[in-house]
Design an enzyme around this catalytic site. Structure first.
Site, PDB file in Angstrom:
ATOM      1  N   ASP A 131     -10.357   4.093  55.826  1.00 53.06           N
ATOM      2  CA  ASP A 131     -11.119   3.455  54.629  1.00 53.06           C
ATOM      3  C   ASP A 131     -10.599   2.063  54.145  1.00 53.06           C
ATOM      4  O   ASP A 131      -9.882   1.760  53.214  1.00 53.06           O
ATOM      5  CB  ASP A 131     -11.186   4.452  53.349  1.00 53.06           C
ATOM      6  CG  ASP A 131     -12.415   3.837  52.306  1.00 53.06           C
ATOM      7  OD1 ASP A 131     -12.982   2.645  52.648  1.00 53.06           O
ATOM      8  OD2 ASP A 131     -12.505   4.298  51.257  1.00 53.06           O
ATOM      9  N   GLU A 143     -19.969   3.417  51.913  1.00 54.27           N
ATOM     10  CA  GLU A 143     -19.998   3.304  50.260  1.00 54.27           C
ATOM     11  C   GLU A 143     -21.261   2.812  49.842  1.00 54.27           C
ATOM     12  O   GLU A 143     -21.604   3.249  48.837  1.00 54.27           O
ATOM     13  CB  GLU A 143     -18.802   2.126  50.008  1.00 54.27           C
ATOM     14  CG  GLU A 143     -18.386   2.056  48.665  1.00 54.27           C
ATOM     15  CD  GLU A 143     -17.228   1.311  48.559  1.00 54.27           C
ATOM     16  OE1 GLU A 143     -17.285   0.446  47.454  1.00 54.27           O
ATOM     17  OE2 GLU A 143     -16.274   1.219  49.351  1.00 54.27           O
ATOM     18  N   ASP A 147     -13.717  -1.957  50.732  1.00 51.54           N
ATOM     19  CA  ASP A 147     -14.327  -1.655  49.240  1.00 51.54           C
ATOM     20  C   ASP A 147     -15.238  -2.807  48.915  1.00 51.54           C
ATOM     21  O   ASP A 147     -15.170  -4.043  49.064  1.00 51.54           O
ATOM     22  CB  ASP A 147     -13.133  -1.606  48.240  1.00 51.54           C
ATOM     23  CG  ASP A 147     -12.548  -0.227  47.974  1.00 51.54           C
ATOM     24  OD1 ASP A 147     -13.106   0.698  48.626  1.00 51.54           O
ATOM     25  OD2 ASP A 147     -11.418  -0.101  47.627  1.00 51.54           O
ATOM     26  N   SER A 163     -14.039   8.212  69.327  1.00 46.27           N
ATOM     27  CA  SER A 163     -13.091   8.436  70.667  1.00 46.27           C
ATOM     28  C   SER A 163     -12.349   9.660  70.547  1.00 46.27           C
ATOM     29  O   SER A 163     -12.460  10.423  69.443  1.00 46.27           O
ATOM     30  CB  SER A 163     -11.867   7.333  70.455  1.00 46.27           C
ATOM     31  OG  SER A 163     -12.367   5.968  70.426  1.00 46.27           O
TER      32      SER A 163
END
Length: 821
Positions: A334, A196, A337, A262
């Site tokens: 995600d 981000e 933030d 992975s």
């Protein structure tokens, strides 16, 4: 003259004797901490006798009469093998590395103090189930019993590193320390905030359309349009326009492209030659000596599991029992933030919220520094989370406008963290349904769990994803304005939104950190997934034959063919292969020789061949040729081979071929020009590094896997003694992954790979196999420090059997723990 000679000879002899005595003393002290696997100990903390049988490779097979005693013995074994590694992880989580390593470690400590991982870990331990908490306490008692045994028996402080960096004594291990290590792993496995922040820095200089080329949404660019950066630009210029500095060697903060990765896949009985499911897993993490993973087996009334765990964590995290097996792959959720919080210009101790000005939460801490120094640090939090202090490893100053601070929201900072409950439940699962129920308890780091039992296979996503509002302005892709309510999280995403399938009709499941859901925002999980090349190769190899075996899964884990190279090479070489040759002297001769080799190359990243080296250097140089003139100093953010970007340019997706023109020259360069110049750049660099080629060049000589000891491996002389190095194959996008930094003095080095490989065969579970990249012991003088390393390099494995007779055959010794009367 003769007298002078005798004096000099005597001094030289005395110096040599002093050096030898010093080396002998150092060896004696270090050798005192070598683990003795054949011993009997009377300890407090166990209810009955416990056996720890060390098999041929020193894997501890623990036989106990109660689950608590089994966990006690696991704590003992972890401390026996990896006490320094455990202490280093605990101190990293606490922000106390500078106490051992001096001012250079302060950037790490500053950021870790802000995250308050131990405080969050204490809350998590208090909220775990009573049974799990009791097992965590038993594990801690086992660690502490080993520490007491070391102190009472003068066993070299438990590890030779403590002679250089130790203090008066080790603090007792606690369940909070174990939970802190869990959260530290969650930190290492997420690069969401780093991605981000990088996106914000790039958007400050390039257009959203250009960013779509540099940082494309995969797999479907049209799912969500890039957010506008106008909200942030309107706040004023940021204080810095440059890329962040290189991370500290001991930093647990992942860079934007260096989070966990992975491969996991499984097939059911209909796809297996022996008529029973097969499962393979190989998590990719940073290379270190000792490695991240430690192998163990637990046998008690409630446990019958074997596999790999992380020292400090009381569980087998990837493994199998008598009827169920599981593997993990980073889910790339995600989960972070960045919030820009506006400070009150009249009172900078306040920040803006949807309800008006609110006070910042602050606290002052003191960080001890080796040598007697102390740094006073002011820590700040907002309602969204901690504000990383300036001068730390986690530093958002490059994207923070004047009059603002940047706060971090992260799912792992939730007081409700079911990671340990999930790990214990997974070890006890017997069916896919029980495994899925165990996975549902997990919080962070988010993982894709591939499972198998006798009836089939499945995969579920475990871990909490934040639920953003549908009208979020940034959708978590760029820093959000903290005072706008539409940017706030609404809590965790609903559990039924997590993707998963049990017993699919296809009979196969697989994941290589690729996109797992087509759900639209805000149930999308992430916009940032791994490039598609590994999963395409896995799918292709799984589907090219009707039936698989244990051996075919082992072969697939060691597949070093790059489908990325097979797809991208024709795009960048076609005009050079079929176009008019550029006769420009010696450069043309080198170029034609390289192109001739690449024309016959099948994409195999073999350590013995020059083609992988030529192609990788070409991709690296091509990225620089295409983007450096637009990005300037920010080019460091994307330096290295970036195949998705190159594909967009050479396929001219949405006009991306515009990158081929150098904006600082009056001429209009073509993409063929850029490919030719970049190839010449690459060949010139390789000639300077390795001499005239390409016949004598080898990928393995550049792609050296270095398992670095922390921190001794960074010292010029000691590093040669404690680091484990060997040539390796594979690359950034092969199934046998060997990720390189793409920049720096060794851009092709293998620094991130599968430190663990496991294959479970449900036709005969005791024929299952496993391997770690180094060895069981963390002691550089132990034969088990690196005894699995050569096997790992060759693609070999060791036994993964639950049969006691297999463990005792060729055992290195048996430790017996008996209770005090």
């Amino acid at each position: 003259m003769r007298l002078l000679f005798r004096v000099l000879a005597s001094l030289l002899g005395l110096t040599a004797l002093t050096v030898l005595l010093g080396a002998g003393l150092a060896y004696y002290l270090a050798a005192r901490s070598l683990p003795d696997y054949e011993a009997r100990w009377t300890v407090s903390g166990v209810a009955g006798p416990v056996e720890i049988v060390r098999d041929l490779h020193a894997v501890p097979h623990i036989f106990a009469e109660s689950d608590a005693d089994a966990m006690f013995a696991l704590g003992w074994a972890h401390a026996q093998d990896r006490l320094w590694q455990m202490e280093l992880g605990r101190r990293a989580a606490q922000g106390r590395l500078a106490e051992l390593f001096g001012p250079d470690a302060l950037p790490v400590d500053r950021s870790m103090r802000a995250l308050e991982l131990p405080a969050h870990a204490r809350e998590a331990v208090a909220m775990t189930s009573p049974e799990t908490r009791a097992l965590m306490e038993a594990y801690a008692e086992g660690v502490n019993a080993r520490i007491r045994a070391v102190n009472e028996g003068a066993l070299g402080r438990g590890a030779p590193e403590f002679f250089l960096f130790g203090e008066d004594g080790l603090a007792p291990w606690t369940p909070t320390d174990s939970m802190s290590v869990v959260k530290l792993m969650a930190l290492r496995l997420t690069g969401a905030a780093a991605i981000e922040a990088r996106r914000a820095r790039l958007l400050a200089q390039v257009t959203p359309e250009q960013l779509a080329d540099l940082d494309p949404v995969y797999p479907d660019d049209g799912v969500i349009a890039l957010p506008a950066y106008a909200d942030l630009r309107s706040l004023g210029p940021v204080r810095h326009a440059h890329a962040p500095r290189a991370p500290h060697p001991l930093s647990p903060f992942a860079e934007a492209d260096s989070g966990g990765a992975s491969n996991v896949w499984a097939v059911d009985a209909s796809r297996a030659a022996a008529g029973a499911p097969l499962l393979a897993a190989d998590p990719h993490l940073w290379l270190s000596a000792p490695g991240v993973w430690h192998l163990a087996r637990l046998s008690s009334p409630g446990f019958d599991a074997i596999g790999a765990g992380i020292p400090g964590i009381p569980a087998i995290l990837i493994g199998r029992n008598g009827s169920f097996g599981w593997g993990l792959a980073s889910a790339h959720v995600d989960d972070q933030d960045i919030y820009l919080e506006r400070l009150n210009p009249d009172d900078p101790s306040q920040y803006l919220t949807p309800e008006g000005w609110a006070p910042l939460r602050t606290r002052t801490e003191r960080i001890g520094v080796r040598g007697g120094g102390v740094e006073t640090l002011r820590l700040v939090w907002t309602r969204h989370g901690p504000v990383p202090p300036a001068g730390g490893e986690l530093d958002f100053s490059s994207i923070t406008p004047p009059g603002h601070v940047a706060a971090l929201a992260w799912t792992a900072l939730s007081p409700r963290d079911g990671a340990m409950d999930a790990a214990i439940a997974m070890m006890r699962a017997r069916t896919l349904e029980e495994g899925a129920a165990a996975a549902a308890l997990h919080t962070a780091p988010a993982q894709n769990v591939v499972m198998a039992d006798a009836t089939g296979v499945g995969m579920v996503t475990a871990g909490v994803a934040p639920l953003r509002r549908a009208d979020s302005r940034t959708r978590g892709r760029t820093p959000s304005l903290g005072w706008l309510p539409e940017n706030d999280w609404q809590g965790p995403a609903p559990a039924d939104a997590s993707p998963g399938v049990l017993r699919p009709e296809s009979g196969a499941v697989a994941n290589a950190n690729n996109r797992t859901t087509d759900a639209p925002f805000p149930l999308h999980l992430s916009f940032d997934w791994a490039a598609p090349y590994r999963i395409r190769r896995i799918e292709s190899r799984l589907n090219e034959r009707p039936f698989h075996t244990r051996d075919s899964f082992m072969e697939l884990q060691n597949d070093a063919v790059s489908d990325m190279a097979r797809g991208v090479l024709p795009l960048i070489a076609r005009d050079l292969w079929w176009g008019e040759a550029q006769n420009d002297g010696p450069a043309a001769v080198r170029r034609e020789a390289a192109l001739a080799r690449l024309a016959d190359w099948n994409g195999a990243m073999s350590p013995h061949d020059p083609e992988p080296l030529i192609f990788t250097a070409w991709m690296r140089a091509l990225t620089r040729r295409l983007a450096e003139d637009e990005l300037g100093p920010l080019f460091r953010e994307i330096a290295g081979p970036r195949p998705l970007f190159v594909e967009r340019v050479y396929r001219d997706i949405d006009g991306a071929a515009r990158w081929c023109d150098v904006v600082k020259t009056p001429e209009r360069e073509t993409c063929a020009d850029m490919a030719r110049r970049a190839l010449d750049d690459a060949l010139g660099e390789l000639t300077q590094r390795y001499g005239e080629g390409p016949t004598g060049w080898r990928w393995g000589a550049a792609h050296v896997a270095t398992h670095v000891h922390a921190p001794l491996g960074y010292a010029p002389v000691l590093g040669t003694l404690v680091n484990i190095e060997h040539e390796s194959g594979g690359g950034d996008h092969t199934i046998m992954m060997g990720q390189s930094p793409g920049r720096g003095p060794n851009p092709d080095a293998n620094i991130h790979a599968a430190g663990l490989r496991v294959v479970y065969d449900f036709a005969e579970l005791d024929r299952s196999v496993m391997i770690v990249a180094t060895g069981q012991s963390g002691h550089p003088l132990s034969r088990h420090y690196d005894d699995q390393s050569e096997l790992w390099r060759r693609g070999d494995y060791i036994a993964m059997s639950l049969a006691p007779e297999d463990a005792r055959a060729g055992a290195q010794g048996t430790t017996v723990l008996t209770p005090e009367r």
